[in-house]
Write an enzyme that holds these catalytic residues in place. Structure first.
Site, PDB file in Angstrom:
ATOM      1  N   ASP A 364       0.888  -1.176   0.140  1.00 24.16           N
ATOM      2  CA  ASP A 364       0.038   0.020   0.141  1.00 24.16           C
ATOM      3  C   ASP A 364       0.916   1.094   0.033  1.00 24.16           C
ATOM      4  O   ASP A 364       2.083   1.021   0.571  1.00 24.16           O
ATOM      5  CB  ASP A 364      -1.008   0.001   1.324  1.00 24.16           C
ATOM      6  CG  ASP A 364      -1.993   1.073   1.265  1.00 24.16           C
ATOM      7  OD1 ASP A 364      -2.381   1.902   0.196  1.00 24.16           O
ATOM      8  OD2 ASP A 364      -2.784   1.180   1.948  1.00 24.16           O
ATOM      9  N   HIS A 365       0.445   2.323  -0.636  1.00 27.54           N
ATOM     10  CA  HIS A 365       1.122   3.548  -0.542  1.00 27.54           C
ATOM     11  C   HIS A 365       0.850   4.094   0.978  1.00 27.54           C
ATOM     12  O   HIS A 365      -0.064   3.816   1.409  1.00 27.54           O
ATOM     13  CB  HIS A 365       0.387   4.672  -1.656  1.00 27.54           C
ATOM     14  CG  HIS A 365       0.731   4.007  -2.939  1.00 27.54           C
ATOM     15  ND1 HIS A 365      -0.246   4.407  -3.800  1.00 27.54           N
ATOM     16  CD2 HIS A 365       1.726   3.509  -3.489  1.00 27.54           C
ATOM     17  CE1 HIS A 365       0.428   4.028  -5.200  1.00 27.54           C
ATOM     18  NE2 HIS A 365       1.404   3.385  -4.818  1.00 27.54           N
ATOM     19  N   PHE A 554      -4.915   4.565   0.873  1.00 29.11           N
ATOM     20  CA  PHE A 554      -6.138   3.722   0.171  1.00 29.11           C
ATOM     21  C   PHE A 554      -5.949   3.156  -1.095  1.00 29.11           C
ATOM     22  O   PHE A 554      -6.684   2.962  -1.881  1.00 29.11           O
ATOM     23  CB  PHE A 554      -7.230   4.719   0.331  1.00 29.11           C
ATOM     24  CG  PHE A 554      -7.359   5.383   1.679  1.00 29.11           C
ATOM     25  CD1 PHE A 554      -7.002   4.716   2.604  1.00 29.11           C
ATOM     26  CD2 PHE A 554      -7.805   6.660   1.482  1.00 29.11           C
ATOM     27  CE1 PHE A 554      -7.341   5.618   4.016  1.00 29.11           C
ATOM     28  CE2 PHE A 554      -7.879   7.361   2.887  1.00 29.11           C
ATOM     29  CZ  PHE A 554      -7.596   6.884   3.869  1.00 29.11           C
ATOM     30  N   HIS A 555      -4.518   2.496  -1.270  1.00 31.55           N
ATOM     31  CA  HIS A 555      -4.189   2.116  -2.492  1.00 31.55           C
ATOM     32  C   HIS A 555      -3.483   0.890  -2.358  1.00 31.55           C
ATOM     33  O   HIS A 555      -2.832   0.166  -3.100  1.00 31.55           O
ATOM     34  CB  HIS A 555      -3.180   3.124  -3.425  1.00 31.55           C
ATOM     35  CG  HIS A 555      -3.581   4.362  -3.705  1.00 31.55           C
ATOM     36  ND1 HIS A 555      -2.883   5.476  -3.656  1.00 31.55           N
ATOM     37  CD2 HIS A 555      -4.942   4.845  -3.650  1.00 31.55           C
ATOM     38  CE1 HIS A 555      -3.528   6.521  -4.034  1.00 31.55           C
ATOM     39  NE2 HIS A 555      -4.828   6.240  -4.023  1.00 31.55           N
ATOM     40  N   ALA A 556      -4.284  -0.215  -1.448  1.00 32.64           N
ATOM     41  CA  ALA A 556      -3.663  -1.486  -1.282  1.00 32.64           C
ATOM     42  C   ALA A 556      -3.748  -2.205  -2.498  1.00 32.64           C
ATOM     43  O   ALA A 556      -4.806  -2.188  -3.089  1.00 32.64           O
ATOM     44  CB  ALA A 556      -4.406  -2.107  -0.250  1.00 32.64           C
TER      45      ALA A 556
END
Length: 628
Positions: A364-365, A554-556
């Site tokens: 994730d980011h 929120f980029h998993a």
């Protein structure tokens, strides 16, 4: 007023807001204002469910009703599932069932800048991380919030709508480093363009599509802010670029998926009214899948079990089950169905059908939120009512969340792939509301609120695009009532902390630019109550601040990675689960590695390419013309 009639009325209100210049101003603004304020109040009072018990209540759990037989069953309606279900249903003789755990989206969600309120609503699964050893320390129990969309459209219905696909290098590595032929940038670019209708100026035309269902635009932003950021970074040597063009390194206005003042989720773009009317296409909302039923003799996915309206159902798939439930739910469902790491499943008493590294390699980011850009002017100081009045006229600030961005590779030679992203947001709400979006505990919410002035300050996010830390998605138990255990292991690798330190030094250079000096602007680091033992601005202090003020991007991705070796990857280059027949995964969980971008865009591409992979396989053997 009855809730259903209120919903119908608010639909009409927002439709006329968007098209008022054509149809006349006959709607009542007060209805819009009341809808927004009531939704905000409901969000403030919302209690996040701790499990799926309410969703899985059944009157007769021993009875499983027959829901019917379909050619394809798609689980999940987000950026992957919404696209693939829509495309497969274009073949008139294929029966397609789309199962979505959530319901229809509300009109409130169309107001993009309001999306953080959706995080505390029925439209979000309400997931959290497990306690983090090196991050989330400004949150209660060191737990970060991990919102995911639970509605038609999935996370495309509650995200910030930023559209940045990732660098050419990312996809070339999917092919060469991870062994996935057909996934290089030149192979996937046509699928990126297929969903897209890019309508903004100054785009690199050959990198963008036109005529697709999803509109891609740029935010106008706040002129004073955009000018300040672009001129300042220009002094540091950055040039304006199309972030979805050949070179990510540079600065520019944020690209978003919007049409007018309205959100573009897959519920609107790929599952619109005309698509839903197809006789061969069934969409079942409020349908929570609990198991993929597998024939172990042939290792074939035969259908799915799910709960809807307090009844258990089984739906049969004659061609394929397509899992597009997202980066957390897809591995959860595979493991509940007996596909996953053998030691983990056996420990929970789950019969193992396929031993695969499901839920491993989660990425994730990471976003550092502890910075504000303080200007010498009032960016805006409007009330909610005034902001909504501007919104219906198509004016800022509620049209988007992020206004301007900068991508940097931090001196990584001639690489055109971004390592970091700097995003500048005008906070549309109180400090408490913005703090709640990040999930801070009471102490950090108070600290955040005491240090920011929403009329003059700009929230500045620093996002690490290429983390070296890997996490896991595992099961709490073999009961689908329990939520999955999500451990992103933020800052588990020291390299990520070192990278943030380097990124902050780059950003702090802004304070020395002539633009900043002339405008009286300055970059301010928020004090962290948990780092008082360190000398401020020392390296140890910075590292402590990162651990307290950092959140999920929120980029998993990558919990069901794509690749050839079943000991390292879950699906092959055709997205088929290793060792299985008729079972594919088509969502962000199949990313072999995370991209330097906001993952919605790349997941839309996976949906488009996945649909073509399915057509190629089944149409090749078709003898009845059912693919037409």
């Amino acid at each position: 007023m009855h809730p259903e009639s209120f919903l119908i009325q608010s639909v009409l209100v927002l439709y006329l807001c968007a098209a008022g210049s054509m149809f006349g101003q006959n709607w009542k603004f007060q209805d819009l204002y009341d809808m927004v304020t009531s939704t905000i109040n409901a969000s403030d009072a919302y209690v996040i469910p701790k499990d799926n018990s309410a969703r899985l209540q059944t009157d007769h759990p021993e009875i499983i009703d027959d829901f019917g037989t379909f050619d394809f069953i798609v689980i999940g309606s987000g950026a992957g599932g919404g696209v693939v279900a829509s495309r497969l249903s274009e073949a008139k003789n294929w029966k397609v069932l789309l199962l979505e755990a959530g319901g229809e989206p509300s009109d409130f969600l169309n107001i993009v800048a309001m999306f953080p309120y959706a995080f505390y609503s029925e439209f979000n699964w309400g997931y959290n991380t497990t306690p983090q050893a090196n991050a989330c320390q400004g949150m209660t129990d060191n737990i970060c919030y991990m919102p995911r969309g639970k509605l038609l459209g999935g996370s495309t219905g509650i995200n910030g709508m930023m559209y940045i696909r990732g660098a050419e290098e990312d996809f070339n590595r999917w092919d060469t480093e991870h062994g996935n032929p057909g996934w290089s940038f030149k192979n996937v670019l046509p699928y990126m363009k297929k969903s897209e209708n890019a309508v903004f100026e100054h785009r690199v035309a050959e990198y963008h599509g036109s005529g697709g269902p999803m509109w891609v635009n740029v935010t106008d932003g706040v002129p004073e802010l955009v000018d300040l950021v672009l001129r300042s970074f220009g002094e540091l040597g950055y040039e304006e670029v199309d972030f979805n063009g050949p070179n990510q390194i540079g600065m520019g206005k944020v690209q978003i998926v919007s049409k007018g003042n309205m959100r573009q989720s897959t519920a609107i773009t790929h599952l619109q009214h005309d698509v839903r009317k197809r006789k061969n296409f069934t969409i079942s909302i409020n349908s929570l899948v609990t198991k993929i039923r597998i024939n172990e003799t042939t290792m074939t996915a035969e259908g799915v079990e799910f709960v809807k309206d307090k009844k258990r159902y089984f739906a049969k798939a004659t061609k394929e089950v397509i899992l597009s439930a997202g980066v957390f739910n897809s591995p959860q469902l595979l493991m509940l169905s007996g596909i996953g790491p053998k030691p983990h499943l056996e420990k929970l008493g789950i019969h193992v059908i396929q031993d695969l590294p499901v839920g491993q390699n989660l990425q994730d980011h990471i976003i550092f939120t502890g910075l504000i850009l303080r200007t010498n002017n009032s960016i805006y100081n409007w009330t909610l009512e005034e902001m909504l009045q501007r919104y219906v006229q198509g004016l800022e600030p509620l049209l988007d969340f992020s206004k301007v961005q900068v991508c940097s590779n931090l001196g990584h030679g001639s690489s055109k792939r971004a390592v970091f992203e700097y995003v500048f947001n005008v906070p549309a709400g109180t400090p408490e509301a913005n703090s709640r979006f990040s999930g801070y505990n009471k102490e950090y919410t108070a600290a955040y609120g005491s240090q920011i002035n929403i009329s003059t300050d700009v929230v500045t996010y620093v996002e690490l695009f290429q983390p070296k830390s890997f996490g896991t998605v595992t099961l709490k138990s073999k009961n689908p009532v329990d939520l999955p255990l999500i451990d992103p292991n933020f800052f588990g690798n020291q390299i990520d902390l070192d990278a943030f330190y380097e990124a902050l030094q780059e950003l702090i250079r802004l304070n020395n630019t002539e633009t900043f000096k002339q405008t009286g602007s300055k970059l301010i680091v928020l004090d962290s109550p948990g780092c008082a033992q360190y000398t401020k601005y020392s390296k140890d202090w910075w590292y402590c601040d990162f651990k307290h003020y950092s959140i999920s991007g929120f980029h998993a991705t990558s919990s069901n990675r794509m690749g050839p070796d079943r000991t390292q990857y879950v699906v092959n280059h055709e997205l088929l689960v290793h060792g299985m027949k008729n079972l594919r995964v088509i969502d962000a969980s199949v990313f072999p590695a995370i991209v330097s971008g906001h993952t919605m865009a790349a997941t839309l591409m996976i949906g488009e390419k996945g649909a073509d992979l399915i057509r190629t396989q089944h149409c090749h053997h078709d003898t009845k013309g059912s693919c037409n």
